[in-house]
Design a protein around this motif. Structure first.
Motif, PDB file in Angstrom:
ATOM      1  N   PHE A 151       0.834  -1.202   0.000  1.00 54.20           N
ATOM      2  CA  PHE A 151       0.000   0.000   0.000  1.00 54.20           C
ATOM      3  C   PHE A 151       0.869   1.254   0.000  1.00 54.20           C
ATOM      4  O   PHE A 151       0.603   2.216  -0.744  1.00 54.20           O
ATOM      5  N   LEU A 152       1.912   1.253   0.829  1.00 52.22           N
ATOM      6  CA  LEU A 152       2.784   2.427   0.908  1.00 52.22           C
ATOM      7  C   LEU A 152       3.454   2.697  -0.433  1.00 52.22           C
ATOM      8  O   LEU A 152       3.601   3.851  -0.847  1.00 52.22           O
ATOM      9  N   CYS A 153       3.873   1.628  -1.132  1.00 54.48           N
ATOM     10  CA  CYS A 153       4.477   1.814  -2.457  1.00 54.48           C
ATOM     11  C   CYS A 153       3.483   2.432  -3.430  1.00 54.48           C
ATOM     12  O   CYS A 153       3.831   3.305  -4.232  1.00 54.48           O
ATOM     13  N   MET A 154       2.236   1.967  -3.383  1.00 54.56           N
ATOM     14  CA  MET A 154       1.220   2.489  -4.295  1.00 54.56           C
ATOM     15  C   MET A 154       0.964   3.966  -4.056  1.00 54.56           C
ATOM     16  O   MET A 154       0.573   4.697  -4.959  1.00 54.56           O
ATOM     17  N   LYS A 155       1.181   4.428  -2.825  1.00 56.51           N
ATOM     18  CA  LYS A 155       0.974   5.831  -2.496  1.00 56.51           C
ATOM     19  C   LYS A 155       2.258   6.655  -2.605  1.00 56.51           C
ATOM     20  O   LYS A 155       2.292   7.819  -2.208  1.00 56.51           O
ATOM     21  N   GLY A 156       3.333   6.026  -3.100  1.00 56.02           N
ATOM     22  CA  GLY A 156       4.586   6.748  -3.272  1.00 56.02           C
ATOM     23  C   GLY A 156       5.384   6.911  -2.002  1.00 56.02           C
ATOM     24  O   GLY A 156       6.383   7.632  -1.982  1.00 56.02           O
ATOM     25  N   ARG A 157       5.014   6.236  -0.919  1.00 53.69           N
ATOM     26  CA  ARG A 157       5.684   6.378   0.379  1.00 53.69           C
ATOM     27  C   ARG A 157       6.696   5.234   0.545  1.00 53.69           C
ATOM     28  O   ARG A 157       6.637   4.445   1.480  1.00 53.69           O
ATOM     29  N   THR A 158       7.644   5.170  -0.373  1.00 53.65           N
ATOM     30  CA  THR A 158       8.567   4.036  -0.407  1.00 53.65           C
ATOM     31  C   THR A 158       9.561   4.047   0.752  1.00 53.65           C
ATOM     32  O   THR A 158      10.033   2.984   1.161  1.00 53.65           O
ATOM     33  N   THR A 159       9.917   5.229   1.266  1.00 54.67           N
ATOM     34  CA  THR A 159      10.823   5.275   2.409  1.00 54.67           C
ATOM     35  C   THR A 159      10.217   4.557   3.606  1.00 54.67           C
ATOM     36  O   THR A 159      10.885   3.786   4.298  1.00 54.67           O
ATOM     37  N   GLU A 160       8.927   4.796   3.860  1.00 55.52           N
ATOM     38  CA  GLU A 160       8.232   4.114   4.955  1.00 55.52           C
ATOM     39  C   GLU A 160       8.155   2.616   4.681  1.00 55.52           C
ATOM     40  O   GLU A 160       8.305   1.792   5.603  1.00 55.52           O
TER      41      GLU A 160
END
Length: 463
Positions: free
Chosen positions: A177-186
């Motif tokens: 989910f985080l990758c899909m939202k562009g939050r790859t660092t998290e």
């Protein structure tokens, strides 16, 4: 641990409401329609909740949806114990249903952490807590109801949902989910913590998802090798943060040409599984009561009748244990489609003798076998559903499918209670046979198998 506990709450809640019916009916002198509404109103709430929490989780995160569902389920469940009248009770049970509607969302969340080769087996393990919850709730009803009454049962049944809140701080968000939202660092931080806990090293590389691959025009990634390094570069990718009011865009994707056939057939399978599963749970008590009433036998004491009911529910709940083992053995070996279809058609075979004879021993054996097969099928459909949808709409897809299943749950007690109480047991059983058979046909026509396939983020893999 927490998601599994939430999932078991759905079946346990149904056992609670089934156990409530006779006690509340006697205390408040309810009609048969009012009695069945106590169960049906939970499914109305679950119908709304399954869709709503699916949209929330696809847009704002799996953890946030988990938090809200746990608070609503535990709070409304506990306050149900203090309901002063019928109207307040069904209102609070409606809110419990909305909270429980988030259960399928948690299944999708768990699925996103499991590797493809053993995904079916692990999802069966996850679903086994459904069975654990059912058995524990039946045990609680058998122990508490005769001595302390239904209010104590409701209060104690809310405790597991309160315990969920203790695990909120340590449950991670889905890296997909985080990758899909562009939050790859998290996402990388979560994966690094998982690697440390398992004493392994993450593969070298840059963390990407199917969405990243499309944007960067890169091909050839795999679920097992597409990971880390330089993750900060991915944070600059365009995020899919466009508004999706009411989940309209997500629903449109579910009905897109590639998915529409699978979506519609999946809705049929969910409806049939829910209608049959909860119908068999109800028939465990209703056929016994109906046979006694229609035969005009002497009415037993309330205590004796209730004790027998809780005992029957407790015994029949154990059918789900071999059902879980059976689904674990076949889901990754024979595939989702074959496993579900065979379980549904076998359930039809078990119910068939009840059309002609309903002696106590035959009823018990037939319902035990039918419940075993339906619980196995229900487990597998909850594995298959999130696998066919990409991450972007996974929880919305499973939420809507679950909502359609709740319609079956709403109609089931109205049909089962009304037909059995009007001495039309044969008609009720034939109706269940028809619904289960049509569900088996729907499963047979699913357009693709998901056994061993990797999860996708933006598109469905038709192979």
């Amino acid at each position: 641990m927490a998601p599994e506990m939430m999932e078991e709450g759905q079946s346990a809640s149904y056992t609670v409401d089934d156990a409530l019916l006779s006690s509340v009916q006697l205390e408040w002198k309810l009609t048969s329609h009012q009695e069945s509404m106590i169960t049906s109103v939970v499914f109305v709430g679950m119908l709304i909740g399954a869709y709503s929490w699916g949209v929330v989780s696809d847009n704002y995160g799996r953890r946030r949806g988990f938090l809200f569902t746990a608070i609503m389920t535990s709070g409304a469940g506990f306050f149900s114990a203090f309901a002063p009248n019928y109207l307040s009770l069904i209102s609070l049970r409606f809110l419990v249903g909305i909270g429980l509607g988030g259960g399928p969302v948690l299944g999708s969340w768990f699925l996103e952490f499991v590797p493809a080769p053993t995904r079916g087996t692990w999802m069966v393990v996850f679903s086994a807590f459904w069975t654990v919850g059912t058995i524990l709730e039946a045990s609680l009803a058998w122990t508490i109801m005769p001595k302390f009454g239904w209010r104590w049962l409701l209060a104690l049944s809310a405790v597991p949902s309160f315990l969920l809140l203790l695990f909120y701080a340590i449950t991670p968000e889905s890296p997909r989910f985080l990758c899909m939202k562009g939050r790859t660092t998290e996402a990388v931080d979560i994966l690094e913590k998982m690697a440390r806990l398992n004493n392994v090293q993450l593969p070298s590389g840059r963390l990407v998802s199917d969405k990243n691959i499309e944007l960067d025009e890169v091909s050839g990634s795999s679920e097992s090798t597409t990971l880390l390094a330089g993750a900060e570069e991915s944070d600059n990718l365009n995020e899919d943060q466009g508004s999706d009011f009411g989940g309209i865009k997500s629903v449109g994707k579910l009905l897109a040409p590639k998915l529409i056939r699978a979506t519609l057939l999946l809705w049929m399978a969910f409806f049939g599984n829910a209608f049959a599963y909860y119908g068999i749970v109800l028939l465990t008590s209703e056929l016994s009561n109906g046979n006694r009433i229609c035969a005009k036998e002497d009415v037993e004491s309330v205590h004796s009748t209730n004790a027998s009911l809780y005992k029957n529910v407790f015994i029949s709940s154990f059918a789900e244990i071999p059902g879980s083992f059976l689904s674990a053995m076949i889901v990754d070996r024979f595939g989702r489609k074959r496993s579900m279809a065979s379980m549904l058609f076998t359930s039809c075979v078990f119910l068939l003798p009840l059309v002609f004879s309903r002696t106590d021993i035959l009823t018990r054996i037939s319902l035990f076998g039918a419940r075993l097969c339906i619980s196995a099928s229900f487990t597998i459909v909850y594995i298959y559903a999130p696998e066919i949808y990409p991450t972007a709409v996974r929880t919305t897809g499973i939420g809507i499918a679950s909502s359609v299943g709740r319609i079956g749950g709403i109609l089931c007690p109205l049909v089962a209670v009304a037909l059995v109480h009007s001495c039309q047991q044969t008609t009720a059983i034939l109706l269940f046979e028809l619904v289960i058979f049509l569900s088996g046909l729907a499963v047979s026509f699913f357009p693709f198998e998901t056994k061993g396939c990797r999860l996708n983020d933006t598109d469905v893999d038709m192979n």
